[in-house]
Design a protein around this motif. Structure first.
Motif, PDB file in Angstrom:
ATOM      1  N   ASP A 162       0.822  -1.215   0.000  1.00 11.00           N
ATOM      2  CA  ASP A 162       0.000   0.000   0.000  1.00 11.00           C
ATOM      3  C   ASP A 162       0.857   1.267   0.000  1.00 11.00           C
ATOM      4  OD1 ASP A 162      -2.248  -1.493  -0.104  1.00 11.00           O
ATOM      5  OD2 ASP A 162      -2.618  -1.475   2.060  1.00 11.00           O
ATOM      6  N   ARG A 194       2.725   1.558  -3.300  1.00  8.77           N
ATOM      7  CA  ARG A 194       1.872   2.056  -4.391  1.00  8.77           C
ATOM      8  C   ARG A 194       1.748   3.578  -4.337  1.00  8.77           C
ATOM      9  NH1 ARG A 194      -1.395  -1.121  -7.735  1.00  8.77           N
ATOM     10  NH2 ARG A 194      -1.311  -3.342  -7.285  1.00  8.77           N
ATOM     11  N   SER A 195       1.641   4.116  -3.106  1.00  8.71           N
ATOM     12  CA  SER A 195       1.530   5.577  -2.959  1.00  8.71           C
ATOM     13  C   SER A 195       2.794   6.264  -3.471  1.00  8.71           C
ATOM     14  CB  SER A 195       1.324   5.960  -1.490  1.00  8.71           C
ATOM     15  OG  SER A 195       0.177   5.319  -1.007  1.00  8.71           O
ATOM     16  N   ARG A 244      -7.923  -7.911  -6.249  1.00  9.22           N
ATOM     17  CA  ARG A 244      -8.279  -6.547  -5.853  1.00  9.22           C
ATOM     18  C   ARG A 244      -9.607  -6.083  -6.441  1.00  9.22           C
ATOM     19  NH1 ARG A 244      -4.594  -2.317  -4.532  1.00  9.22           N
ATOM     20  NH2 ARG A 244      -2.805  -3.160  -3.418  1.00  9.22           N
TER      21      ARG A 244
END
Lengths: 250, 204
Positions: free
Chosen positions: A38, A41-42, B185
């Protein structure tokens, strides 16, 4: 490799492995190679934005107004400086012949090649090698650790972090000032335009595509191009044989 | 009338030979290395005529070559692994279909012009479970050669490509990571939508 060097290497490998384990191993067991997905990805999105609004426009202008011959010369100049690091890492991996070839490359290109602007060494049969300290750590047995995406620097693994520090320290370009490094980065970005276009065209999920391509190509470099295809093939066939045993009997 | 019937039978037999025999004979007799080389030769031929053929022309030519040399169904289900079993039969067929179209479209898009490229055979390696790996190089003028490793598996006595790695980057592993991540996802429909969008982009 002498016993003393081997012991030193082992000690260093254990020390680095220990450091990496503090940051990554506890989580990699449960979340695989990308425990920080996460967050990664940012940062990936941030880097993509930075490239879109800064990297790409500047490098396009550079590419448009800089003749190819000059771009090649600039690329050769920085590649030549990196050959010092390549030679050093080949020696650290006990690849003495390759280390000798890299040293020969540096000497030929620094003299005949006018400070590295021209690559005469390749013409003399001294091929360019791709080695860095992260590869050396891998050869010494340091585990890969977690996949990371760092701001500006991009994809990396935990093992690559000390690698970058070492490589930066042993690259003379580090000590010649920010403007020179900026030219190096600009030239690198301009040369990578084709690869980035391919990524844009081929990827369904740019983040995953980049991660897998990065990890696989690093593995390819560590193995000196000797692809461990069997591992992949075997894994794929294992899955397939479980699902479709009847067909394998054909 | 009798002679006429024989004539029709004869014509049908000839057509049958022309349509069926070349493909069948090729698949029966070719070694793994030959399967790869025939495919590579067709790829170079398509590149040489790339501009005249256009995307559709290249797609049609490569569709035949890829279907003869690749096991696309096996590749399609391998890229999503165990998730394949969670799909309905209709979904499995849909995925196989769009995956095949994507694979052919990607080739037709990326191999569209010729500037002196050539393939050379490097070596052949026996794999586990009866597989074979063919190592080869794509030589590009004024550029570094790209190492292409083809993994083949025998299916009903025919060697078929099940994976390709370019400079160590496995197409199968790359797609498996992408597809399983998207399935997890976003789900099946989003995966199909993304693949279809990609096919349309390649066709432009």
């Amino acid at each position: 490799m002498s016993k003393r060097i081997q012991n030193n290497n082992k000690f260093f490998a254990v020390a680095v492995a220990g450091l990496l384990s503090l940051t990554s191993c506890a989580t990699t067991e449960t979340k695989g190679i990308d425990p920080y997905e996460d967050m990664n990805r940012s940062v990936f999105e941030f880097n993509a934005g930075l490239d879109e609004y800064l990297g790409e426009p500047i490098s396009s202008t550079y590419d448009e107004y800089t003749p190819e011959l000059i771009q090649t010369g600039i690329g050769n100049f920085f590649d030549n400086l990196k050959d010092i690091n390549v030679a050093l890492n080949n020696i650290l991996q006990a690849k003495y012949q390759k280390g000798g070839e890299d040293t020969g490359r540096f000497l030929i290109n620094s003299t005949l090649g006018i400070g590295g602007l021209f690559d005469f060494a390749t013409g003399f049969g001294l091929k360019k090698h791709q080695e860095d300290f992260a590869q050396t750590l891998a050869v010494w047995g340091v585990p890969q650790g977690a996949y990371l995406v760092l701001p500006v620097l991009g994809p990396m693994t935990s093992r690559g972090v000390p690698g970058v520090v070492f490589d930066t320290a042993f690259n003379p370009a580090t000590y010649v000032g920010v403007p020179i490094r900026a030219i190096e980065l600009l030239n690198l970005r301009a040369n990578a335009a084709g690869q980035l276009k391919l990524l844009d065209e081929a990827a369904l999920d740019s983040y995953i595509f980049t991660r897998e391509a990065f990890l696989q190509s690093r593995k390819h470099l560590i193995n000196d191009g000797n692809v461990e295809l069997e591992e992949d093939l075997d894994l794929d066939l294992d899955i397939d044989s479980i699902l479709f045993e009847d067909e394998l009997n054909n | 009338m009798f002679k006429m019937k024989n004539f029709y039978l004869y014509i049908n037999f000839l057509i049958g030979l022309l349509v069926f025999f070349p493909v069948h004979a090729q698949q029966q007799t070719f070694t793994a290395k030959q399967v790869v080389e025939i495919f590579q030769n067709e790829l170079i031929a398509v590149m040489q005529q790339g501009q005249n053929l256009g995307f559709k022309g290249r797609y049609n030519r490569l569709e035949i070559a890829i279907n003869q040399s690749h096991d696309l169904n096996k590749i399609a289900r391998t890229v999503i692994g165990r998730e394949w079993l969670n799909l309905s039969v209709a979904q499995q067929q849909q995925l196989s279909s769009v995956f095949s179209r994507l694979s052919i479209a990607a080739y037709a898009h990326n191999f569209k012009e010729f500037s002196g490229e050539s393939f050379t055979f490097d070596s052949e390696e026996e794999g586990l479970r009866g597989g074979v790996v063919i190592h080869s190089y794509l030589h590009i003028p004024q550029d570094k050669a790209v190492k292409f490793d083809y993994m083949l598996k025998k299916k009903s006595d025919h060697w078929q490509i099940i994976n390709i790695a370019a400079n160590g980057v496995s197409d199968l592993a790359l797609k498996r990571a992408e597809y399983t991540s998207i399935l997890k996802r976003a789900g099946f429909d989003v995966l199909i939508k993304k693949i279809t969008e990609k096919i349309n982009q390649y066709a432009q």
